[in-house]
Design a protein around this motif. Structure first.
Motif, PDB file in Angstrom:
ATOM      1  N   UNK A 187       0.814  -1.214   0.000  1.00 42.31           N
ATOM      2  CA  UNK A 187       0.000   0.000   0.000  1.00 42.31           C
ATOM      3  C   UNK A 187       0.851   1.270   0.000  1.00 42.31           C
ATOM      4  N   UNK A 188       1.875   1.288   0.876  1.00 41.27           N
ATOM      5  CA  UNK A 188       2.608   2.535   1.126  1.00 41.27           C
ATOM      6  C   UNK A 188       4.029   2.538   0.571  1.00 41.27           C
ATOM      7  N   UNK A 189       4.557   1.371   0.216  1.00 43.77           N
ATOM      8  CA  UNK A 189       5.912   1.310  -0.332  1.00 43.77           C
ATOM      9  C   UNK A 189       7.006   1.335   0.710  1.00 43.77           C
ATOM     10  N   UNK A 190       6.650   1.238   1.987  1.00 41.75           N
ATOM     11  CA  UNK A 190       7.610   1.190   3.089  1.00 41.75           C
ATOM     12  C   UNK A 190       7.110   0.170   4.106  1.00 41.75           C
ATOM     13  N   UNK A 191       7.981  -0.156   5.072  1.00 40.86           N
ATOM     14  CA  UNK A 191       7.565  -1.089   6.120  1.00 40.86           C
ATOM     15  C   UNK A 191       8.167  -0.636   7.446  1.00 40.86           C
ATOM     16  N   UNK A 192       7.386  -0.763   8.500  1.00 39.46           N
ATOM     17  CA  UNK A 192       7.887  -0.461   9.831  1.00 39.46           C
ATOM     18  C   UNK A 192       8.877  -1.545  10.243  1.00 39.46           C
ATOM     19  N   UNK A 193      10.019  -1.183  10.830  1.00 37.90           N
ATOM     20  CA  UNK A 193      11.021  -2.190  11.208  1.00 37.90           C
ATOM     21  C   UNK A 193      10.452  -3.301  12.084  1.00 37.90           C
ATOM     22  N   UNK A 194       9.574  -2.942  13.031  1.00 38.89           N
ATOM     23  CA  UNK A 194       9.004  -3.954  13.917  1.00 38.89           C
ATOM     24  C   UNK A 194       8.128  -4.938  13.152  1.00 38.89           C
ATOM     25  N   UNK A 195       7.386  -4.447  12.155  1.00 38.28           N
ATOM     26  CA  UNK A 195       6.550  -5.341  11.356  1.00 38.28           C
ATOM     27  C   UNK A 195       7.414  -6.255  10.498  1.00 38.28           C
ATOM     28  N   UNK A 196       8.500  -5.711   9.973  1.00 37.73           N
ATOM     29  CA  UNK A 196       9.418  -6.529   9.173  1.00 37.73           C
ATOM     30  C   UNK A 196      10.026  -7.639  10.022  1.00 37.73           C
ATOM     31  N   UNK A 197      10.512  -7.292  11.208  1.00 35.03           N
ATOM     32  CA  UNK A 197      11.100  -8.300  12.103  1.00 35.03           C
ATOM     33  C   UNK A 197      10.058  -9.358  12.483  1.00 35.03           C
ATOM     34  N   UNK A 198       8.854  -8.904  12.794  1.00 34.75           N
ATOM     35  CA  UNK A 198       7.805  -9.837  13.171  1.00 34.75           C
ATOM     36  C   UNK A 198       7.471 -10.813  12.063  1.00 34.75           C
ATOM     37  N   UNK A 199       7.433 -10.323  10.837  1.00 30.68           N
ATOM     38  CA  UNK A 199       7.120 -11.193   9.697  1.00 30.68           C
ATOM     39  C   UNK A 199       8.230 -12.211   9.459  1.00 30.68           C
ATOM     40  N   UNK A 200       9.479 -11.772   9.558  1.00 34.14           N
ATOM     41  CA  UNK A 200      10.590 -12.703   9.346  1.00 34.14           C
ATOM     42  C   UNK A 200      10.608 -13.789  10.421  1.00 34.14           C
ATOM     43  N   UNK A 201      10.324 -13.409  11.661  1.00 37.73           N
ATOM     44  CA  UNK A 201      10.245 -14.407  12.733  1.00 37.73           C
ATOM     45  C   UNK A 201       9.043 -15.326  12.539  1.00 37.73           C
ATOM     46  N   UNK A 202       7.940 -14.767  12.061  1.00 34.27           N
ATOM     47  CA  UNK A 202       6.748 -15.583  11.796  1.00 34.27           C
ATOM     48  C   UNK A 202       7.027 -16.621  10.714  1.00 34.27           C
ATOM     49  N   UNK A 203       7.804 -16.253   9.716  1.00 36.49           N
ATOM     50  CA  UNK A 203       8.171 -17.208   8.664  1.00 36.49           C
ATOM     51  C   UNK A 203       9.000 -18.350   9.245  1.00 36.49           C
ATOM     52  N   UNK A 204       9.907 -18.023  10.178  1.00 41.78           N
ATOM     53  CA  UNK A 204      10.695 -19.074  10.835  1.00 41.78           C
ATOM     54  C   UNK A 204       9.793 -19.986  11.654  1.00 41.78           C
ATOM     55  N   UNK A 205       8.875 -19.374  12.405  1.00 44.95           N
ATOM     56  CA  UNK A 205       7.987 -20.178  13.243  1.00 44.95           C
ATOM     57  C   UNK A 205       7.079 -21.048  12.387  1.00 44.95           C
ATOM     58  N   UNK A 206       6.626 -20.512  11.265  1.00 47.41           N
ATOM     59  CA  UNK A 206       5.763 -21.292  10.387  1.00 47.41           C
ATOM     60  C   UNK A 206       6.513 -22.490   9.813  1.00 47.41           C
ATOM     61  N   UNK A 207       7.791 -22.281   9.475  1.00 49.13           N
ATOM     62  CA  UNK A 207       8.604 -23.403   9.001  1.00 49.13           C
ATOM     63  C   UNK A 207       8.683 -24.500  10.067  1.00 49.13           C
ATOM     64  N   UNK A 208       8.947 -24.089  11.312  1.00 51.60           N
ATOM     65  CA  UNK A 208       9.020 -25.071  12.401  1.00 51.60           C
ATOM     66  C   UNK A 208       7.693 -25.789  12.579  1.00 51.60           C
ATOM     67  N   UNK A 209       6.599 -25.054  12.489  1.00 46.51           N
ATOM     68  CA  UNK A 209       5.266 -25.637  12.644  1.00 46.51           C
ATOM     69  C   UNK A 209       5.005 -26.701  11.582  1.00 46.51           C
ATOM     70  N   UNK A 210       5.363 -26.401  10.337  1.00 43.86           N
ATOM     71  CA  UNK A 210       5.128 -27.366   9.264  1.00 43.86           C
ATOM     72  C   UNK A 210       6.085 -28.554   9.356  1.00 43.86           C
ATOM     73  N   UNK A 211       7.315 -28.315   9.790  1.00 41.25           N
ATOM     74  CA  UNK A 211       8.243 -29.440   9.969  1.00 41.25           C
ATOM     75  C   UNK A 211       7.723 -30.410  11.014  1.00 41.25           C
ATOM     76  N   UNK A 212       7.213 -29.869  12.100  1.00 44.00           N
ATOM     77  CA  UNK A 212       6.691 -30.720  13.168  1.00 44.00           C
ATOM     78  C   UNK A 212       5.483 -31.523  12.723  1.00 44.00           C
ATOM     79  N   UNK A 213       4.745 -30.977  11.765  1.00 46.23           N
ATOM     80  CA  UNK A 213       3.573 -31.704  11.254  1.00 46.23           C
ATOM     81  C   UNK A 213       3.931 -32.640  10.108  1.00 46.23           C
ATOM     82  N   UNK A 214       5.207 -32.642   9.716  1.00 50.67           N
ATOM     83  CA  UNK A 214       5.651 -33.503   8.621  1.00 50.67           C
ATOM     84  C   UNK A 214       5.244 -33.008   7.254  1.00 50.67           C
TER      85      UNK A 214
END
Length: 253
Positions: free
Chosen positions: A204-231
């Motif tokens: 929408x705005x062409x920029x990102x808040x640093x906290x939102x960027x960090x949160x998304x990158x960590x969420x991607x890591x957590x999602x990977x772990x979640x899917x690995x645990x589910x096989x």
């Protein structure tokens, strides 16, 4: 279309590739000439995309460099790119910075199984962002937007991505139920909101808040772990692509 050139003492060539559904067309030749073209068809759009990325990697390895327009008008850069969720795939919908940095089809094709805006949570997050921008304009998004959306608007328990290691995620999955849905479903919903919040702001705005960027990158890591645990290994490459693209995006709000 993506365009590449190879210019050195032995070469002065261009090479371009354009994808369309389950086919791609390459244009190639000496710079300054019309060159030639070749079209290839595949069984599916996904296979076409994989083969296109493979051949692009080969060209880069041979010394080709991608031509990227670095110019975005000040007027276009300052606009808010708002459109309904159904319009996200249209060419004029995303901010120019989003189109430049996030080129994979997962960002524009809502039917893609791993699109960040394709899930109900991802689409709902984008709609909520658009409503916020329509009301308040630039700078409408705060660091706690994902938490407010989940807890206040959707009545879901917010689980910040503070512990994303597989062992920590396993403890959450096997611990007491945190909400009305299973902990696995709750974590997945949280992570989808966190990812869509960062990408939605850029869209929408062409920029990102640093906290939102960090949160998304960590969420991607957590999602990977979640899917690995589910096989389940589905979406691993797409999440890695999103993580690379987001990590490389440096226009901060």
């Amino acid at each position: 279309m993506r365009s590449f050139v190879c210019q050195n003492e032995r070469s002065n060539k261009f090479w371009r590739i354009e994808r369309s559904g389950a086919s791609y067309t390459v244009y190639f030749g000496r710079i300054g000439t019309g060159g030639r073209s070749l079209t290839k068809w595949f069984r599916s759009a996904e296979e076409c995309e994989r083969q296109a990325e493979r051949i692009i990697a080969q060209k880069l390895k041979k010394g080709y460099l991608e031509e990227i327009s670095l110019f975005v008008s000040l007027e276009d850069d300052r606009r808010l790119y708002l459109g309904s969720a159904m319009e996200i795939g249209q060419e004029e919908a995303p901010h120019p910075q989003f189109k430049r940095h996030f080129r994979h089809t997962i960002y524009s094709d809502w039917n893609h199984a791993h699109s960040p805006f394709g899930s109900p949570e991802g689409a709902g997050t984008l709609r909520a962002l658009e409503e916020l921008y329509l009301r308040w304009g630039h700078g409408a998004v705060s660091d706690d937007f994902p938490q407010l959306l989940l807890e206040r608007d959707w009545d879901l328990f917010y689980v910040p991505p503070l512990q994303v290691a597989e062992s920590d995620v396993a403890k959450l999955l096997n611990g007491p139920r945190l909400d009305r849905q299973s902990n696995a479903e709750l974590l997945l919903a949280n992570d989808r909101v966190l990812i869509a919040s960062a990408l939605g702001q850029i869209k929408i705005e062409g920029v990102v808040r640093p906290a939102l960027k960090r949160g998304a990158l960590l969420a991607l890591e957590r999602m990977d772990a979640l899917f690995r645990l589910s096989g389940d290994s589905n979406g691993l490459a797409e999440r890695a692509q999103i993580a690379r693209d987001l990590a490389a995006f440096h226009r901060l709000a």
